[in-house]
Design an enzyme around this catalytic site. Structure first.
Site, PDB file in Angstrom:
ATOM      1  N   HIS A 381     -34.388 -21.860  -6.282  1.00  0.00           N
ATOM      2  CA  HIS A 381     -32.951 -21.817  -6.544  1.00  0.00           C
ATOM      3  C   HIS A 381     -32.642 -20.811  -7.664  1.00  0.00           C
ATOM      4  CE1 HIS A 381     -33.361 -25.771  -4.585  1.00  0.00           C
ATOM      5  NE2 HIS A 381     -32.131 -25.567  -4.169  1.00  0.00           N
ATOM      6  N   ASP A 453     -33.741 -20.809   4.439  1.00  0.00           N
ATOM      7  CA  ASP A 453     -33.203 -21.567   3.319  1.00  0.00           C
ATOM      8  C   ASP A 453     -31.939 -20.832   2.855  1.00  0.00           C
ATOM      9  OD1 ASP A 453     -32.982 -23.513   1.361  1.00  0.00           O
ATOM     10  OD2 ASP A 453     -35.015 -23.266   0.604  1.00  0.00           O
TER      11      ASP A 453
END
Length: 551
Positions: A381, A453
């Site tokens: 992230h 993702d």
């Protein structure tokens, strides 16, 4: 004297009563037949119920063998060699006469068709079957046999085979079969009812997008993406969810505004434990780590069904779970208790069971994060993690659960933003043809839907322009792009994709292949734009409580 007389009267009365009760049976032999028939019917009804219940687990009896889980090699190790083997178009069949069991298996030895010829079955009639199990989903005919097909779930099919009756009476059961559909060679993929040939370029590109929103209700931007860009789906995050009714209304509005013939993918990350997006009034389910510590695949399956029931109640049709990462690095900042454990086999067993539980409730599971996020020191992230292992080590640890999930029919896989220099020193897995086409598809044999993702994670945005990354991901073999944050980022991806298709950087064949995978899964899971009613929170929480009480 009075006492003796009383005893004689009682004995005489019992004799009379006994004679009266036996008289009709002696005079009417059909009464005896009716009583026996009633006993047989009750027994058959119980047996049919048991057959259906064990079929839900892939079995035909109380024996341990499961269709879709065991191999013929394991059977031979336990039971010895079969009495005979025969070849058919769909595979090889091994018969164990004394056990009254037949195993159908493929070239890898995986059992996909498990049959029982038990004598107990052969008193059951077609009529009784329909009375207990209802009308079959399909009736097939083969060599004058009637084959009753019951679609147990997305994974298993129960077949009851009735040969012709010699005296024109109700047909009686010959044998039963439980088929594991992902491995069944006779199951031919059908073309989706949505025609790719009639779709515009905009519609095709839209189907390869699954996007996030910045609101808690449908806004002008969401409507634009649905109606103008023909977006294929949405993912809702914690920021989009306030309470139960708001979430149901939000999803219903997204569906209502979809004027495309193709329904929307509606996804969520509901792994259990700390990774939950649903409103607080919905009871929590355990983390993957807690499931792994218990090491009970049946319980993991039940928790998978619970996860599916929870998300399905709101109108979601995709759950981005299970996690297939092996938590081999205790300092990993992002996986931790999201993993089932630090042993590849444990992770495989628990994840596959959860995957089957999700699919059994008609929610599409997505295995993640290929090729394995468990032994990394950076959170993707924030930035791009490094998985600095040889291919040999990856095959022994990280790739094991993914290979097992593929062998057990996983239909969608999420690619993580991970640098793996031993496979591709230049590109993260999401953008790597060597990783997606080379390892995932060619070496591991995955032919399902590849999902990126989130492209707005730091691993991509800190190192790439998002439009370029999206195009490269599709070129590398990704089918569905996840863009979770920022309307400007979503617009940039749409613009880059449209330009890449227009100038030939993305071929029409490449585009159509990915769209075809998306449409087939939307069709298979029966995804529609049907409106959901309000949720009975109390009932849902009671179901969760009942399963978790078995902990």
């Amino acid at each position: 004297m009075i006492k003796k007389l009383s005893i004689l009267v009682m004995i005489f009365s019992l004799i009379v009563l006994s004679s009266c009760s036996n008289k009709p049976i002696k005079e009417h032999s059909s009464s005896t037949h009716n009583l026996e028939a009633l006993s047989t019917i009750e027994s058959n009804n119980r047996l049919l119920t048991q057959i259906y219940q064990v079929a839900e687990t892939g079995k035909v009896s109380k024996d341990k063998w499961k269709s879709g889980e065991d191999t013929i090699m394991e059977v031979e190790k336990d039971w010895g060699l079969a009495d005979n083997k025969s070849e058919a178009n769909s595979g090889t069949y091994a018969t164990y006469e004394k056990k009254q069991v037949v195993f159908g298996f493929n070239e890898k030895g995986q059992i996909y068709d498990l049959r029982s010829h038990s004598n107990k079955l052969q008193h059951i009639t077609q009529k009784e079957t329909e009375q207990v199990l209802g009308a079959p989903d399909e009736i097939r005919h083969f060599q004058e046999q009637n084959i009753y097909v019951y679609q147990i779930n997305q994974t298993y099919q129960l077949k009851l085979i009735f040969p012709p009756a010699t005296d024109n009476t109700d047909r009686k059961l010959s044998h039963i079969s439980v088929v594991y559909l992902p491995w069944d060679p006779s199951v031919n993929e059908t073309d989706p009812s949505y025609s790719i040939d009639t779709m515009t370029i905009t519609e095709k590109i839209g189907q390869l997008m699954m996007i996030g929103l910045e609101s808690t209700s449908i806004d002008q931007q969401a409507t634009y993406y649905i109606k103008q860009k023909k977006v294929g789906g949405f993912i809702l995050l914690k920021k989009n969810i306030e309470n139960t009714q708001q979430t149901v209304d939000f999803i219903n509005d997204l569906k209502r505004n979809n004027d495309n013939q193709i329904p929307l993918f509606l996804g969520i990350d509901e792994e259990g434990g700390r990774i939950t997006r649903l409103p607080e009034e919905i009871s929590a389910t355990p983390s993957s780590q807690a499931i792994g510590k218990r090491n009970d695949s049946d319980w993991s399956y039940q928790v998978g069904k619970l996860l599916a029931k929870k998300v399905k109640a709101f109108g979601f049709n995709i759950n981005f779970a299970p996690v297939l990462d092996v938590n081999s690095n205790p300092n990993n900042p992002v996986i931790g208790d999201r993993s089932f454990g630090d042993e590849p086999e444990l992770v495989s067993n628990m994840a596959i069971a959860q995957m089957k539980g999700l699919a059994a409730e008609n929610v599409m599971p997505v295995g993640k994060h290929f090729p394995g996020h468990g032994d990394t020191a950076v959170d993707s992230h924030i930035d791009l993690p490094l998985l600095d292992h040889s291919l040999e080590r990856l095959q022994q640890v990280e790739l094991v659960p993914f290979q097992q999930a593929i062998d057990h029919g996983v239909e969608a896989m999420m690619i993580g933003h991970l640098m793996v220099p031993s496979i591709d020193p230049d590109n993260p897995a999401t953008l790597s043809e060597e990783m997606i086409q080379g390892v995932l598809r060619n070496e591991l044999g995955f032919d399902g839907l590849v999902i990126s993702d989130d492209l707005t994670m730091g691993a991509i945005l800190e190192n790439y322009e998002i439009g370029d990354a999206a195009v490269q991901a599709i070129q590398a073999g990704t089918d569905l792009l996840l863009i979770c944050h920022g309307y400007d980022q979503i617009d940039a991806v749409f613009d880059a994709m449209e330009e890449a298709v227009a100038n030939g950087e993305i071929s029409m064949q490449n585009l159509d292949d990915s769209v075809d995978r998306v449409l087939k899964l939307k069709e298979k899971y029966g995804i529609t734009n049907e409106k959901m009613e309000s949720i009975d929170v109390e009932q849902l929480n009671q179901e969760i409580k009942e399963i978790l009480q078995t902990e």
